[in-house]
Design a protein around this motif. Structure first.
Motif, mmCIF file in Angstrom:
data_model
loop_
_atom_site.group_PDB
_atom_site.id
_atom_site.type_symbol
_atom_site.label_atom_id
_atom_site.label_comp_id
_atom_site.label_asym_id
_atom_site.label_seq_id
_atom_site.Cartn_x
_atom_site.Cartn_y
_atom_site.Cartn_z
ATOM 1 N N LEU B 67 -48.915 77.822 -4.530
ATOM 2 C CA LEU B 67 -48.627 77.988 -3.574
ATOM 3 C C LEU B 67 -48.759 76.693 -2.026
ATOM 4 N N ALA B 68 -48.000 76.374 -1.707
ATOM 5 C CA ALA B 68 -48.628 75.249 -0.950
ATOM 6 C C ALA B 68 -48.358 75.763 1.381
ATOM 7 N N GLU B 69 -49.411 75.441 2.026
ATOM 8 C CA GLU B 69 -49.018 75.593 3.343
ATOM 9 C C GLU B 69 -48.746 73.869 3.756
ATOM 10 N N VAL B 70 -47.770 74.307 4.786
ATOM 11 C CA VAL B 70 -48.292 73.052 5.455
ATOM 12 C C VAL B 70 -47.948 73.140 7.104
ATOM 13 N N THR B 71 -49.090 72.794 7.394
ATOM 14 C CA THR B 71 -49.181 72.910 9.129
ATOM 15 C C THR B 71 -49.070 70.871 9.242
ATOM 16 N N PRO B 72 -48.992 70.710 10.815
ATOM 17 C CA PRO B 72 -48.772 69.193 10.917
ATOM 18 C C PRO B 72 -50.127 68.319 10.719
ATOM 19 N N ARG B 73 -51.085 69.319 10.468
ATOM 20 C CA ARG B 73 -52.110 68.405 10.533
ATOM 21 C C ARG B 73 -52.782 68.654 9.307
ATOM 22 N N LYS B 74 -52.586 69.180 8.782
ATOM 23 C CA LYS B 74 -52.979 69.702 7.202
ATOM 24 C C LYS B 74 -52.350 70.431 6.293
ATOM 25 N N VAL B 75 -52.709 69.659 4.761
ATOM 26 C CA VAL B 75 -51.723 70.713 4.090
ATOM 27 C C VAL B 75 -52.299 71.136 2.986
ATOM 28 N N THR B 76 -52.678 72.253 2.783
ATOM 29 C CA THR B 76 -53.564 72.650 1.942
ATOM 30 C C THR B 76 -52.952 73.381 0.289
ATOM 31 N N ILE B 77 -52.612 73.188 -0.116
ATOM 32 C CA ILE B 77 -51.639 72.989 -1.981
ATOM 33 C C ILE B 77 -52.803 74.347 -2.738
ATOM 34 N N MET B 78 -52.823 75.746 -2.762
ATOM 35 C CA MET B 78 -53.312 76.305 -3.441
ATOM 36 C C MET B 78 -52.630 76.497 -5.204
ATOM 37 N N ALA B 79 -53.176 76.017 -6.441
ATOM 38 C CA ALA B 79 -52.378 75.877 -7.498
ATOM 39 C C ALA B 79 -52.955 76.823 -8.227
ATOM 40 N N ASP B 80 -52.278 77.578 -9.233
ATOM 41 C CA ASP B 80 -53.214 78.087 -10.060
ATOM 42 C C ASP B 80 -53.635 77.420 -10.958
ATOM 43 N N SER B 81 -53.341 75.535 -11.423
ATOM 44 C CA SER B 81 -54.624 75.026 -12.461
ATOM 45 C C SER B 81 -53.694 73.399 -11.702
ATOM 46 N N ALA B 82 -54.820 72.610 -11.574
ATOM 47 C CA ALA B 82 -54.600 71.366 -11.156
ATOM 48 C C ALA B 82 -54.923 70.290 -11.788
ATOM 49 N N GLU B 83 -54.748 69.707 -12.965
ATOM 50 C CA GLU B 83 -55.005 68.284 -14.180
ATOM 51 C C GLU B 83 -55.343 66.980 -13.074
ATOM 52 N N LYS B 84 -57.154 66.759 -13.002
ATOM 53 C CA LYS B 84 -57.124 65.419 -12.372
ATOM 54 C C LYS B 84 -56.432 64.133 -13.626
ATOM 55 N N PRO B 85 -56.019 63.101 -13.816
ATOM 56 C CA PRO B 85 -55.646 62.022 -14.409
ATOM 57 C C PRO B 85 -56.800 62.421 -15.462
ATOM 58 N N GLU B 86 -58.367 61.676 -15.088
ATOM 59 C CA GLU B 86 -59.323 61.182 -15.580
ATOM 60 C C GLU B 86 -59.289 61.958 -17.191
ATOM 61 N N GLU B 87 -59.072 64.318 -16.387
ATOM 62 C CA GLU B 87 -59.078 64.863 -17.528
ATOM 63 C C GLU B 87 -58.124 65.163 -18.719
ATOM 64 N N ILE B 88 -56.397 64.002 -18.469
ATOM 65 C CA ILE B 88 -55.908 64.410 -19.265
ATOM 66 C C ILE B 88 -56.165 63.217 -20.304
ATOM 67 N N ASP B 89 -55.696 63.262 -21.435
ATOM 68 C CA ASP B 89 -55.620 63.258 -23.289
ATOM 69 C C ASP B 89 -54.585 62.680 -22.783
ATOM 70 N N LEU B 90 -54.060 61.031 -22.754
ATOM 71 C CA LEU B 90 -52.760 60.976 -22.663
ATOM 72 C C LEU B 90 -52.020 60.763 -24.678
ATOM 73 N N ASP B 91 -53.300 60.945 -25.430
ATOM 74 C CA ASP B 91 -52.939 60.909 -27.173
ATOM 75 C C ASP B 91 -52.056 62.548 -27.407
ATOM 76 N N ARG B 92 -52.983 63.558 -26.769
ATOM 77 C CA ARG B 92 -53.055 64.630 -26.548
ATOM 78 C C ARG B 92 -51.597 65.248 -26.042
ATOM 79 N N ALA B 93 -51.020 64.645 -24.812
ATOM 80 C CA ALA B 93 -50.511 65.033 -24.008
ATOM 81 C C ALA B 93 -48.795 64.399 -24.908
ATOM 82 N N GLU B 94 -49.291 63.541 -25.190
ATOM 83 C CA GLU B 94 -47.844 62.610 -26.026
ATOM 84 C C GLU B 94 -47.676 63.485 -27.417
#
Lengths: 329, 134
Positions: B67-94
């Protein structure tokens, strides 16, 4: 007792003390880990809570249709479950048990620990759970056991154990708990289950755990939703924007509510599981701290006895020498 | 550009909190750009790539619904999961991208198409996130 025996005993108590101290440290670090997880879900669950509170208060009652949220009235108990296989029915297309109103099917999720050595933690919890189960004369109760102790306890009582999950580690995360809860939520949605209750230890502080029995599903009864609405219309001082519910909803409020409800329930369950685990480690930490203290006391007493015994033997030897010298004269 | 606060949270941890100038949200009905001062709304998310633009850099996460909640001053993303680029193994993803692609292209009764497509989507998202970083 001779001095050698006492000395040996002091050494063994000392070893026990080392072990209990190590166990205390281990529990303390596990407790810290679990508490960290509890802190980590707080922003998420708080946000969900606010959005859901708003939706429940301002959505028209007919829009609140999510099966996990909707309270069941007593008539609904008489309706056969949507899937035929959920409950055995007699041949002939009749549901004879429905005319008299079938028994409620409930499940109690009992969260104990796997291992002992945590003081009265399991004993208190299982006593509370046992009392709750004994009160259920009008219902068909099943158990979902978290932790080996609760599994063993209810197996002995010959209750039906729906599922049993043991060896919950401190590496527990939302996904594993969600998987655990899956079958329960599914059978609640198909009406094979009418109520879900939780029996767990509330974490007051590391020293105090309170066994608790709470109804988990249905989350709210019709009366509770009504009360919420009434109190919301009383206080009109809430900041309102020129939008219905204060927000725009994409695609629409009902879809969002249907999305929030299962997540809210899972997060709540997850945090209760974490709380039970925190209680366990807190209880074990305290039990081990007390054991260490007791060991120290025993060592002190034994040391005193040892010194007395040593002194006594020295005095005895001296008397022998003096007596011998006396006789030589 | 005007800044606003972005917070990304999952049930397991807080992923990000900071000021950004724009956010692209993988909303259920398509990607949605949000700038400061947006009208308040709540929307559902699909598995996709969340992009946040700061003063000079872009940040990306592979989001798995929520879910995402947007207000004029703040955006809150309530994600079930979120992966940063550092955590992603490109070879495995490919690798899983190719595997999923193959699965979606073969027709076999034992293949769960929805699951295969989901895997395909996730692998693609991971690769995209990795590329926003570079």
């Amino acid at each position: 007792m001779n001095t050698r025996a006492i000395k040996r005993k002091i050494r063994s108590v000392n070893n026990i003390k080392k072990i209990t101290r190590a166990m205390e440290m281990v529990s303390a670090s596990k407790l810290k880990k679990i508490q960290g997880k509890l802190m980590a879900i707080r922003p998420y669950s708080a946000k969900l809570q606010t959005i859901m509170d708003n939706l429940l208060t301002y959505l028209p009652p007919e829009a609140i249709t999510h099966p996990l949220l909707k309270a069941r009235s007593s008539e609904q108990l008489d309706v056969p479950p949507q899937r035929g296989e959920a409950r055995p029915t007699k041949l002939g297309g009749e549901f004879p048990e429905q005319r008299t109103g079938r028994k409620k099917n409930i499940v109690a999720v009992v969260m104990s620990s796997d291992k002992g050595l945590c003081g009265g933690y399991n004993a208190n919890l299982l006593k509370t759970a046992g009392r709750f189960v004994a009160e259920q004369n009008e219902t068909d109760i099943k158990i979902m056991a978290l932790g080996r102790k609760s599994n063993d306890y209810f197996k002995k009582q010959e209750l039906e154990i729906m599922a049993s999950h043991t060896q919950l580690s401190t590496e527990i995360n939302f996904r594993t708990v969600k998987k655990m809860m899956g079958p329960v939520l599914a059978s609640y949605e198909t009406r094979a289950l009418d109520e879900v209750w939780l029996v767990y230890s509330e974490f007051v502080n590391p020293m105090i755990q309170k066994p608790r029995v709470t109804r988990f599903l249905p989350m709210l009864t019709a009366a509770e939703i009504e009360k919420r609405r009434a109190s919301a219309s009383e206080k009109e001082d809430q900041p309102k924007l020129d939008l219905p519910y204060g927000y725009l909803f994409e695609p629409d409020p009902k879809v969002i509510l249907d999305l929030i409800v299962p997540r809210y329930i899972e997060v709540r369950f997850y945090s209760i599981v974490l709380e039970a685990m925190a209680s366990e480690h807190g209880a074990r930490m305290m039990a081990m701290r007390n054991a260490t203290k007791n060991a120290e006391e025993v060592i002190d007493n034994l040391t005193l006895t040892f010194n007395k015994a040593r002194q006594a033997s020295i005095t005895g030897e001296l008397l022998d020498i003096v007596g011998g010298a006396e006789a030589m004269k | 550009m005007k800044q606003f606060e972005l917070e990304i949270i999952t049930p397991d941890q807080s992923i990000f909190k900071g000021n950004v100038t724009k956010v692209v949200i993988p909303a259920h009905e398509g990607y949605l750009g949000v700038l400061a001062g947006h009208a308040p709304f709540i929307c559902s998310l699909q598995a996709g790539v969340l992009i946040a633009g700061g003063e000079s850099t872009n940040l990306g996460w592979a989001i798995g619904g929520g879910l995402a909640e947007v207000t004029p001053r703040k955006v809150t993303i309530m994600a079930d999961s979120a992966e940063k680029p550092e955590e992603i193994d490109l070879d495995r993803a490919e690798e899983s991208f190719r595997r999923a692609l193959k699965r979606t292209r073969t027709f076999h009764p034992e293949i769960d198409m929805a699951r295969a497509l989901g895997a395909f989507q996730r692998a693609e998202n991971r690769m995209k996130v990795k590329r926003t970083k570079e």
